[in-house]
Write an enzyme that holds these catalytic residues in place. Structure first.
Site, PDB file in Angstrom:
ATOM      1  N   LYS A   1       0.818  -1.222   0.000  1.00  0.00           N
ATOM      2  CA  LYS A   1       0.000   0.000   0.000  1.00  0.00           C
ATOM      3  C   LYS A   1       0.845   1.262   0.000  1.00  0.00           C
ATOM      4  O   LYS A   1       0.413   2.283  -0.532  1.00  0.00           O
ATOM      5  CB  LYS A   1      -0.952   0.003   1.200  1.00  0.00           C
ATOM      6  CG  LYS A   1      -2.050  -1.026   1.064  1.00  0.00           C
ATOM      7  CD  LYS A   1      -3.260  -0.678   1.892  1.00  0.00           C
ATOM      8  CE  LYS A   1      -4.373  -1.675   1.650  1.00  0.00           C
ATOM      9  NZ  LYS A   1      -5.534  -1.475   2.516  1.00  0.00           N
TER      10      LYS A   1
ATOM     11  N   LYS B   1     -10.500  -3.691  -3.654  1.00  0.00           N
ATOM     12  CA  LYS B   1     -11.228  -2.437  -3.744  1.00  0.00           C
ATOM     13  C   LYS B   1     -10.380  -1.362  -4.388  1.00  0.00           C
ATOM     14  O   LYS B   1     -10.897  -0.395  -4.923  1.00  0.00           O
ATOM     15  CB  LYS B   1     -11.612  -1.965  -2.332  1.00  0.00           C
ATOM     16  CG  LYS B   1     -12.683  -2.803  -1.686  1.00  0.00           C
ATOM     17  CD  LYS B   1     -13.028  -2.294  -0.298  1.00  0.00           C
ATOM     18  CE  LYS B   1     -12.380  -3.175   0.750  1.00  0.00           C
ATOM     19  NZ  LYS B   1     -13.006  -3.090   2.067  1.00  0.00           N
TER      20      LYS B   1
ATOM     21  N   LYS C   1      -5.007 -10.360  -6.235  1.00  0.00           N
ATOM     22  CA  LYS C   1      -6.291 -10.575  -5.567  1.00  0.00           C
ATOM     23  C   LYS C   1      -7.324  -9.551  -6.016  1.00  0.00           C
ATOM     24  O   LYS C   1      -6.965  -8.427  -6.392  1.00  0.00           O
ATOM     25  CB  LYS C   1      -6.112 -10.556  -4.045  1.00  0.00           C
ATOM     26  CG  LYS C   1      -5.842  -9.203  -3.476  1.00  0.00           C
ATOM     27  CD  LYS C   1      -5.952  -9.204  -1.943  1.00  0.00           C
ATOM     28  CE  LYS C   1      -5.691  -7.777  -1.461  1.00  0.00           C
ATOM     29  NZ  LYS C   1      -5.734  -7.553  -0.061  1.00  0.00           N
TER      30      LYS C   1
HETATM   31  P1  TYM Z   1     -10.630  -5.440   3.962  1.00  0.00           P
HETATM   32  O1  TYM Z   1     -11.577  -4.297   4.173  1.00  0.00           O
HETATM   33  O2  TYM Z   1      -9.528  -5.250   2.991  1.00  0.00           O
HETATM   34  O3  TYM Z   1     -11.414  -6.744   3.557  1.00  0.00           O
HETATM   35  C1  TYM Z   1     -12.511  -7.236   4.319  1.00  0.00           C
HETATM   36  C2  TYM Z   1     -12.512  -8.740   4.341  1.00  0.00           C
HETATM   37  O4  TYM Z   1     -12.568  -9.270   3.012  1.00  0.00           O
HETATM   38  C3  TYM Z   1     -11.511 -10.175   2.818  1.00  0.00           C
HETATM   39  N1  TYM Z   1     -11.047 -10.086   1.423  1.00  0.00           N
HETATM   40  C4  TYM Z   1     -10.955 -11.107   0.574  1.00  0.00           C
HETATM   41  N2  TYM Z   1     -11.217 -12.423   0.721  1.00  0.00           N
HETATM   42  C5  TYM Z   1     -11.041 -13.208  -0.360  1.00  0.00           C
HETATM   43  N3  TYM Z   1     -10.603 -12.756  -1.561  1.00  0.00           N
HETATM   44  C6  TYM Z   1     -10.320 -11.448  -1.747  1.00  0.00           C
HETATM   45  N4  TYM Z   1      -9.909 -11.013  -2.933  1.00  0.00           N
HETATM   46  C7  TYM Z   1     -10.490 -10.559  -0.656  1.00  0.00           C
HETATM   47  N5  TYM Z   1     -10.307  -9.227  -0.485  1.00  0.00           N
HETATM   48  C8  TYM Z   1     -10.651  -8.954   0.780  1.00  0.00           C
HETATM   49  C9  TYM Z   1     -10.416  -9.746   3.776  1.00  0.00           C
HETATM   50  O5  TYM Z   1      -9.534 -10.796   4.075  1.00  0.00           O
HETATM   51  C10 TYM Z   1     -11.230  -9.332   4.973  1.00  0.00           C
HETATM   52  O6  TYM Z   1     -11.583 -10.459   5.752  1.00  0.00           O
HETATM   53  N6  TYM Z   1      -7.538  -5.150   7.905  1.00  0.00           N
HETATM   54  C11 TYM Z   1      -8.841  -5.641   7.482  1.00  0.00           C
HETATM   55  C12 TYM Z   1      -9.983  -5.095   8.277  1.00  0.00           C
HETATM   56  C13 TYM Z   1      -9.869  -5.245   9.763  1.00  0.00           C
HETATM   57  C14 TYM Z   1     -10.075  -6.447  10.504  1.00  0.00           C
HETATM   58  C15 TYM Z   1      -9.893  -6.089  11.863  1.00  0.00           C
HETATM   59  C16 TYM Z   1     -10.386  -7.754  10.158  1.00  0.00           C
HETATM   60  C17 TYM Z   1      -9.589  -4.263  10.648  1.00  0.00           C
HETATM   61  N7  TYM Z   1      -9.606  -4.771  11.926  1.00  0.00           N
HETATM   62  C18 TYM Z   1     -10.006  -7.026  12.887  1.00  0.00           C
HETATM   63  C19 TYM Z   1     -10.500  -8.700  11.188  1.00  0.00           C
HETATM   64  C20 TYM Z   1     -10.312  -8.333  12.522  1.00  0.00           C
HETATM   65  C21 TYM Z   1      -9.046  -5.238   6.014  1.00  0.00           C
HETATM   66  O7  TYM Z   1      -8.438  -4.305   5.530  1.00  0.00           O
HETATM   67  O8  TYM Z   1     -10.027  -5.906   5.385  1.00  0.00           O
END
Ligand code: TYM
Length: 342
Positions: free
Chosen positions: A111, A197, A194
């Site tokens: 990032k 967003k 992957k």
């Molecule tokens: P984020 O917002 O990027 O994504 C949210 C969730 O979606 C999953 N994900 C995917 N799974 C499969 N294939 C993909 N291409 C894909 N893209 C995203 C992510 O693994 C996630 O589960 N840091 C985290 C948010 C967060 C969090 C937490 C999660 C903040 N605090 C505490 C768990 C516990 C994030 O940026 O997710």
């Protein structure tokens, strides 16, 4: 009964990866676990967000959770910034985590890009805030996609170091819950990246709010190769795709994995069904399936978003419940550290 914590950043409309990799699994775990689902707006601003867009996306993610089947009469949904515990605990954990640990985080490197000197400090310490999210509730399980695995290992390390340093048994190292055919959904344009967003091309992903025509168009344009679909020869003894086969045709296996996840079947099953068929025919069936699953969710999101006041009420009720669970944990941690109570 175990306790789940998980979160999504309100930086964009959710996509199929978020749904299949995370949210759908949460819906299924609700009966078995006490659940806390967080719209992590504090994480979102580690990269600049337009305030108006952040507000809208926070409501949209909340609507997506509810439309997918999160039941707010049991599970908690709230926005991270609505509970100060996250920020306060993050500071304490910043003093436990080591610079060397954060330097190893691959997501920061991705990032921050080439201009690392210019990345926000928040982006660097992002995984510590994520650890605070989880540890502040003593969550036992964290269901996420594959890309969050390294962050969860860090959360475990932080919990263990805190317990060691202070000679206590206060923080609970959480168990990651990652798996299934959609733990890593890939971009529709490049099967080695992957689905994300932040990809500038909207053709790289299917959004949860895409209508039937858009889904059809994106899948028609999805990258594949001229060969017909593979058959049983690419499966190993356990019915999984061999690594060699997958490396040779990443886009093909991504679409097959999406089909398997959407239809709740094993990928081997799906491969046997479509063996030798043309991609054009398979893509038409995949479109029908994706529209059947996402269509009703998108429609329900629209309905919910027409009443933003109700969404805000869900979030404030959730925040009150979240504070009630986490404030006593923070208090205990502060005592352990040696802070006097206010
Ligand atoms: P984020 O917002 O990027 O994504 C949210 C969730 O979606 C999953 N994900 C995917 N799974 C499969 N294939 C993909 N291409 C894909 N893209 C995203 C992510 O693994 C996630 O589960 N840091 C985290 C948010 C967060 C969090 C937490 C999660 C903040 N605090 C505490 C768990 C516990 C994030 O940026 O997710």
């Amino acid at each position: 009964k175990g306790r789940i914590f998980s979160g999504v950043q309100p930086t964009h409309t959710l996509h199929l990866g978020n749904y299949l990799g995370a949210v759908r699994n949460w819906v299924r775990m609700q009966k078995e676990f006490e659940c806390i689902f967080c719209v992590v707006d504090m994480h979102a601003i580690t990269l600049f967000q337009e305030p108006q867009a952040l507000r809208q996306n926070t409501r949209e993610v909340t609507a997506a959770f509810m439309a997918s089947g999160i039941d707010v009469s049991h599970s908690i949904i709230f926005a991270q910034s609505q509970n100060r515990v996250h920020a306060q605990l993050a500071w304490i954990l910043n003093c436990v985590a080591r610079v060397g640990w954060l330097n190893r985080m691959t997501q920061f490197k991705e990032k921050a890009g080439k201009d690392r000197e210019n990345a926000s400090v928040g982006l660097y310490t992002y995984p510590v805030l994520m650890a605070a999210d989880i540890l502040g509730y003593r969550a036992t399980h964290v269901p996420v996609g594959e890309d969050q695995k390294q962050h969860l290992e860090l959360a475990r390390d932080i919990a263990q170091k805190f317990n060691n340093d202070y000679g206590v048994d206060c923080l609970v190292p959480p168990a990651p819950v990652i798996g299934g055919p959609a733990a890593r959904v890939m971009s529709l344009r490049d099967g080695t990246k992957k689905m994300s967003k932040s990809d500038p091309s909207d053709y790289s992903r299917i959004n949860m709010t895409d209508d039937a025509d858009t889904i059809a168009l994106k899948l028609r344009k999805a990258k594949t190769d001229p060969a017909p679909l593979p058959g049983a020869e690419v499966l190993d003894a356990k019915g999984a795709v061999t690594a060699e086969a997958e490396a040779a045709r990443p886009e093909a296996y991504n679409l097959l994995a999406i089909y398997a996840a959407l239809s709740d079947r094993e990928i081997g099953d799906v491969i046997n069904q479509f063996a030798g068929r043309e991609f054009s025919a398979f893509k038409r069936e995949l479109t029908d399936l994706a529209v059947a699953v996402l269509g009703p969710i998108g429609a329900e999101m629209k309905r919910l978003l027409a009443h933003p006041g109700e969404i805000d009420a869900v979030l404030s009720q959730g925040a009150a419940r979240a504070r009630a669970l986490s404030e006593p944990v923070l208090k205990e941690i502060e005592e352990v550290v040696g802070f006097l109570s206010a």
